[in-house]
Design an enzyme around this catalytic site. Structure first.
Site, PDB file in Angstrom:
ATOM      1  N   ASP A  98       0.867  -1.172   0.000  1.00 30.36           N
ATOM      2  CA  ASP A  98       0.000   0.000   0.000  1.00 30.36           C
ATOM      3  C   ASP A  98       0.906   1.224   0.000  1.00 30.36           C
ATOM      4  OD1 ASP A  98      -2.010  -1.853   0.361  1.00 30.36           O
ATOM      5  OD2 ASP A  98      -2.771  -0.996   2.226  1.00 30.36           O
ATOM      6  N   HIS A 154       5.138  -7.284  -0.478  1.00 27.02           N
ATOM      7  CA  HIS A 154       4.917  -8.593  -1.072  1.00 27.02           C
ATOM      8  C   HIS A 154       5.553  -8.677  -2.460  1.00 27.02           C
ATOM      9  CE1 HIS A 154       1.596  -9.649   1.864  1.00 27.02           C
ATOM     10  NE2 HIS A 154       1.719  -8.339   2.060  1.00 27.02           N
ATOM     11  N   SER A 256       7.609   4.059   5.450  1.00 27.33           N
ATOM     12  CA  SER A 256       8.885   4.221   4.767  1.00 27.33           C
ATOM     13  C   SER A 256       8.673   4.281   3.261  1.00 27.33           C
ATOM     14  CB  SER A 256       9.829   3.077   5.155  1.00 27.33           C
ATOM     15  OG  SER A 256      11.155   3.437   4.859  1.00 27.33           O
TER      16      SER A 256
END
Length: 288
Positions: A98, A154, A256
């Site tokens: 995201d 991912h 981050s």
């Protein structure tokens, strides 16, 4: 105006934001917040998360649980099964996380940019000029994970992780305000360069995970997740770790940035533009 609105108006002023999030002992503050966030006392954890929600758009509706032992437990939360849909098309690279899409562009020689007018060297970012060569003329896409977002990342494709290079560094904030003011910010910060190769066609690509101020930790599922990556110091680890598209690769302990580098023959997917939000699994890039 609400109290939250008034506070956010003050904190979003560039000078105030930069002062509060950068002009302080960054590593000391990061270590302090890291220790505090792990306190597993119900009153402390609930109060901390409540304050966090005042200063961010924290949304826990897709979290696997809303009962957290600590603020750190909330930072690193997992999602409900099926909360994200992975784009299964073989020509598509899915977003690893995201994020808010940051700078996008071509790698011109050795130069990329963190924001318009603020270039940095790809060789410096990677720690090796030879590693930059395959991506000359290719594409880079910057993904900024805010503090309120889901912090796991991912595999964007079926891939093999061939190597990880860890580079120690500072922990500057990576928000747009800091990117406009701190030259070569990504090259200054702690980071992990993850060299990957796609199973379909064998093209190489890079995921560069850049840590930021406050907790600033990186953990990788195909290495040792019991320790923060920085605990082993600067090093290069050869690997041969196969991962399926959408499989978890690791997580940040706080918000981050991930920068993806692709060779020639790839481009951003339709609809990808600077400033747009994206969710893990959605189409990020495509093979031409």
């Amino acid at each position: 105006m609400t109290v939250r609105g008034a506070l956010m108006r003050v904190l979003l002023q560039e000078d105030v934001n930069f002062l509060l999030t950068n002009r302080l002992p960054r590593r000391f503050a990061t270590n302090l917040v890291g220790r505090f966030s792990r306190i597993e006392q119900p009153l402390v954890s609930k109060a901390s998360i409540r304050v966090w929600r005042i200063f961010s758009d924290l949304d826990l509706s897709d979290a696997a649980t809303t009962r957290f032992r600590s603020m750190h437990d909330c930072f690193t939360r997992r999602l409900k099964p099926g909360a994200r849909t992975i784009d299964a098309r073989p020509e598509i690279l899915a977003s690893p996380c995201d994020a808010i899409v940051g700078a996008i562009g071509r790698v011109l020689g050795d130069e990329v940019h963190q924001i318009k007018g603020m270039p940095y060297s790809l060789a410096e970012l990677l720690g090796d000029a030879a590693d930059a060569v395959p991506f000359t003329g290719g594409t880079f896409i910057t993904l900024r994970l805010t503090a309120a977002m889901y912090h796991h990342f991912h595999a964007p494709a079926d891939l093999t992780v061939e190597r990880v290079r860890y580079l120690s560094g500072d922990c500057w904030n990576v928000n747009p305000i800091a990117l406009r003011r701190v030259e070569r910010l990504f090259c200054r910060n702690e980071r992990a360069v993850v060299n990957c190769r796609m199973h379909d066609g064998g093209a190489p690509f890079l995921l560069v995970a850049v840590a930021a101020i406050l907790v600033a930790g990186i953990r990788l599922t195909f290495l040792d997740t019991d320790r923060l990556l920085r605990e082993g110091g600067d090093r290069t680890v050869p690997l041969s770790a196969d991962m399926a598209k959408g499989e978890e690769m690791g997580w940040f302990e706080h918000g981050s940035t991930i920068v993806m580098f692709l060779p020639e023959g790839f481009a951003p997917a339709d609809g990808i533009s600077e400033g747009s939000p994206i969710r893990q699994g959605e189409a990020l890039a495509r093979r031409l």
